[in-house]
Structure formats: structure tokens, C-alpha cells
Design a protein around this motif. Structure first.
Motif, PDB file in Angstrom:
ATOM      1  N   TRP A  28       6.636  -0.716 -15.531  1.00  0.00           N
ATOM      2  CA  TRP A  28       7.791  -0.342 -14.715  1.00  0.00           C
ATOM      3  C   TRP A  28       8.711   0.662 -15.410  1.00  0.00           C
ATOM      4  N   TYR A  56      12.984  -5.559 -13.376  1.00  0.00           N
ATOM      5  CA  TYR A  56      11.810  -5.258 -12.559  1.00  0.00           C
ATOM      6  C   TYR A  56      10.647  -6.192 -12.920  1.00  0.00           C
ATOM      7  N   GLU A  57      10.447  -6.396 -14.209  1.00  0.00           N
ATOM      8  CA  GLU A  57       9.356  -7.257 -14.648  1.00  0.00           C
ATOM      9  C   GLU A  57       9.527  -8.682 -14.115  1.00  0.00           C
ATOM     10  N   HIS A  85       9.116  -8.869 -10.303  1.00  0.00           N
ATOM     11  CA  HIS A  85       7.682  -8.780  -9.977  1.00  0.00           C
ATOM     12  C   HIS A  85       7.000 -10.119 -10.227  1.00  0.00           C
ATOM     13  N   ARG A  86       7.330 -10.742 -11.356  1.00  0.00           N
ATOM     14  CA  ARG A  86       6.712 -12.016 -11.715  1.00  0.00           C
ATOM     15  C   ARG A  86       7.147 -13.127 -10.755  1.00  0.00           C
ATOM     16  N   ASP A 115       6.426 -11.318  -6.775  1.00  0.00           N
ATOM     17  CA  ASP A 115       5.299 -10.412  -6.556  1.00  0.00           C
ATOM     18  C   ASP A 115       5.734  -9.096  -5.918  1.00  0.00           C
ATOM     19  N   TRP A 116       6.963  -8.675  -6.235  1.00  0.00           N
ATOM     20  CA  TRP A 116       7.420  -7.374  -5.740  1.00  0.00           C
ATOM     21  C   TRP A 116       6.567  -6.277  -6.364  1.00  0.00           C
ATOM     22  N   ASP A 117       6.210  -5.289  -5.531  1.00  0.00           N
ATOM     23  CA  ASP A 117       5.345  -4.215  -6.010  1.00  0.00           C
ATOM     24  C   ASP A 117       6.109  -2.894  -6.084  1.00  0.00           C
ATOM     25  N   GLU A 118       5.395  -1.848  -6.444  1.00  0.00           N
ATOM     26  CA  GLU A 118       6.038  -0.539  -6.598  1.00  0.00           C
ATOM     27  C   GLU A 118       6.713  -0.086  -5.303  1.00  0.00           C
ATOM     28  N   PHE A 167      10.097  -1.813  -5.005  1.00  0.00           N
ATOM     29  CA  PHE A 167      11.083  -1.286  -5.944  1.00  0.00           C
ATOM     30  C   PHE A 167      11.543   0.121  -5.545  1.00  0.00           C
TER      31      PHE A 167
END
Length: 328
Positions: free
Chosen positions: A4, A287-288, A291-292, A295-298, A301
Motif C-alpha cells: 500500500w 491501509y494495512e 485491508h486485514r 478485506d478492503w482492496d485497492e 482505497f
């Protein structure tokens, strides 16, 4: 390197002094021969136990920032950290109470040094910085008036907003109406801390009295789903700081944080770090962890970065320029 790191980011909620790297403050203290070693842990980072102690550590760190030149250096250090995390546009909170004690002349000198550093930092690291002046809630309405007058006199292309920070549990938003009316009349955009240490009632009081476009934090709106619907319908933007909220114990971890549910319900959320070195975070870590946890993706974001840019308090030309960076 984190996957990220290179993703272009926009941050709207960053306290300038609270973003001071611990190494920077230690170095400044050594130059001034001040012993503030008690605010650091064995690893060299800021060390605090709870929110009241955090405020004391924060104030001790700020105690070595004593003049415009110190703030010039601070801005460059903060911009370097943010740019390394992929931030391309940032808005930081500046307090006339910290920068000149509420004196308009002194504030103007501090602000000139900060602006000069922001321009220098943009040339060197590519990050665009804007300022939001804040009054400090626990210092009371009279001090807030002085802060608002300082902000009103220096409103422009760099200083674009006005807000309120400090102890949310003291006084009421209506006590600060004069200060916010003054700032609004000067053309400053409005944000306000609410919904961190007080629940939905504090948010409603803030919306009613101060009519902000954005709320700092605002996450406890989730405790009143009717209020969540109102925020979504009104388009009120939340400057959400998940890592800060977890570090201070509002939520046990990122998975328990309401940012995902607020976003799902149509509230315009943004991702921010608040006081990053104090909370051992950065925009990359935010962001990390998101996501963890969710499960947010690019794509998610990038959508939220664009949402943050849409809510930014800068002019249209700046937004257009930053938008091109977000597309990269």
C-alpha cells in the motif's frame, strides 16, 4: 515494502504537533538542553498510559516548539513522513494558541514560517499541504474568539479552514458560536471534533450549533442509526482515525471499528492518522489494518481517497492537480 506504500493518499485530519516524529522532538529538546526524557519509552517512541496521560505527554512534546523556526522545521519533518507513506495531499490542524499564544502578530509570523516550509516541502517531496486553524475547547470561548480572529485575518490559499479540538467533554458547541461565525464570515470552511469521547448527542449538538461540513472522528454516530442516516443524507464527511481510536481504547481492534459499517450505510468516511507517532501508526498501517480487517482492496482505497479530495478545503485548481496524482 508494503503493497500500500505507493498508492496515492489524501489525509484530512492530522494535528501538526501530534505528527512530530519522536526523534525530531528529542533532537529539539537536546538543542535547547531540555530534559523531557520521561515522555519516551526505552525504544525511543512516545510513551503514555491512558488518554489523560497522553495529553500530558503531548503537551510536554509541544513545550520545546517555541518559535516560528521550530515550526518551519517541524512542517518539513512531518511532510517527509507523510510523503513516505504515499500521501499526496494533507490538511493539518494548527492552533493560534500554540503558535503565538493567540496574539495576531505572533500568529502571522508562525504562519508565514509554516507556509514557507509547506512550499519548500512540496518542492522537495511532492506533497501539497494546507492548514486548518483550530481553537482549543478546554481553553474556553474567549480564547476561541482570539483564535478565530487570528484565523480570519490570515484566511487564504494556505489557511483554508477552522475547527475545534481539545477535551470534547467540556463546555458545549454552542459556547463557541461566535468564533465559528467569525471564521465562516472570513470564508473559512468548517470542521469540528465530535463523536469521539461523546456519543450521538454530542454530534447532534455540534451539527446544530456549528454547522460543520466535516466532523473530526464522528464514529460514535454508529450508536444511533437514525443519526447515521442523517449524516449520509446530508453528505457530512467524517474524518475517521481508526488507529487512533483503537490505540485510545474506543474499540478493541480494527475489526470492531465502525468505519466499515458507516461506509456501508452511505456515510462519507475518510482515512486519517490523527497523531501518528503517538499511536504508532501511519497511513500505510491504516491501509494495512483496514485491508486485514475488512478485506478492503485497492479500488476501495482509491474511492475513499477521491472522496477525501472532494471534501478537502482547497481551491478547485489544487483539487484538479491532486486528482491527476490519484489517478496514477
Amino acid at each position: 515494502m508494503s503493497e500500500w506504500a505507493a498508492l496515492p493518499k489524501v489525509e484530512l485530519h492530522l494535528h501538526l504537533e501530534g505528527a512530530a516524529p519522536a526523534a525530531f522532538i528529542r533532537g529539539l529538546a537536546a538543542e535547547k538542553r531540555e530534559d523531557i526524557s520521561g515522555i519516551f519509552g526505552k525504544d525511543g517512541n512516545y510513551a503514555w498510559r491512558d488518554f489523560p496521560h497522553f495529553l500530558k505527554v503531548y503537551e510536554a512534546a509541544c513545550s520545546v516548539l517555541r518559535g516560528p523556526q521550530d515550526y518551519h522545521r517541524l512542517v518539513l519533518a512531518v511532510m517527509e513522513e507523510s510523503a513516505a507513506a504515499g500521501v499526496v495531499y494533507s490538511e493539518c490542524f494548527l492552533s493560534p494558541d500554540f503558535c503565538g499564544g493567540g496574539d495576531p502578530g505572533a500568529w502571522a509570523e508562525y504562519l508565514a514560517a509554516i507556509r514557507e516550509a509547506a512550499a519548500e516541502g512540496e518542492r522537495s517531496c511532492g506533497l501539497t499541504l494546507r492548514g486548518i486553524a483550530t481553537c482549543i475547547r478546554h481553553l474556553g470561548p474567549e480564547r476561541a474568539k482570539r483564535a478565530a480572529l487570528c484565523a480570519a485575518e490570515t484566511a487564504g490559499d494556505f489557511l483554508t479552514g477552522f475547527g475545534i479540538a481539545g477535551d470534547e467533554t467540556l463546555l458545549t458547541p454552542a459556547d463557541f458560536l461566535w468564533a465559528f461565525d467569525c471564521a465562516r464570515e472570513a470564508g473559512l470552511r468548517i470542521t469540528a471534533h465530535a463523536g469521539e469521547w461523546q456519543g450521538p448527542g454530542g454530534i447532534r449538538d455540534t451539527l446544530r450549533a456549528l454547522r460543520p461540513e466535516r466532523l473530526g472522528h464522528g464514529v460514535r454516530a454508529i450508536e444511533d442509526l437514525a443519526l447515521v442516516d442523517e449524516l449520509a443524507e446530508a453528505g457530512t464527511v467524517l474524518e475517521v482515525c481508526p488507529g487512533s481510536n483503537v490505540a485510545l481504547g474506543l474499540y478493541r481492534d480494527f475489526r470492531a471499528h465502525p468505519i466499515h459499517e458507516l461506509d456501508r450505510r452511505g456515510v462519507r468516511v475518510t482515512i486519517n492518522t490523527d497523531d501518528p507517532p503517538f499511536f504508532r501508526t501511519s497511513m500505510i498501517r491504516e491501509y494495512e489494518e483496514l485491508h486485514r480487517a475488512f478485506d478492503w482492496d485497492e479500488g476501495q482505497f482509491r474511492r475513499l481517497a477521491r472522496q477525501a479530495l472532494d471534501a478537502a478545503f482547497c481551491d478547485a485548481d489544487t483539487k484538479s492537480r491532486i486528482a491527476k496524482k490519484l489517478e496514477g
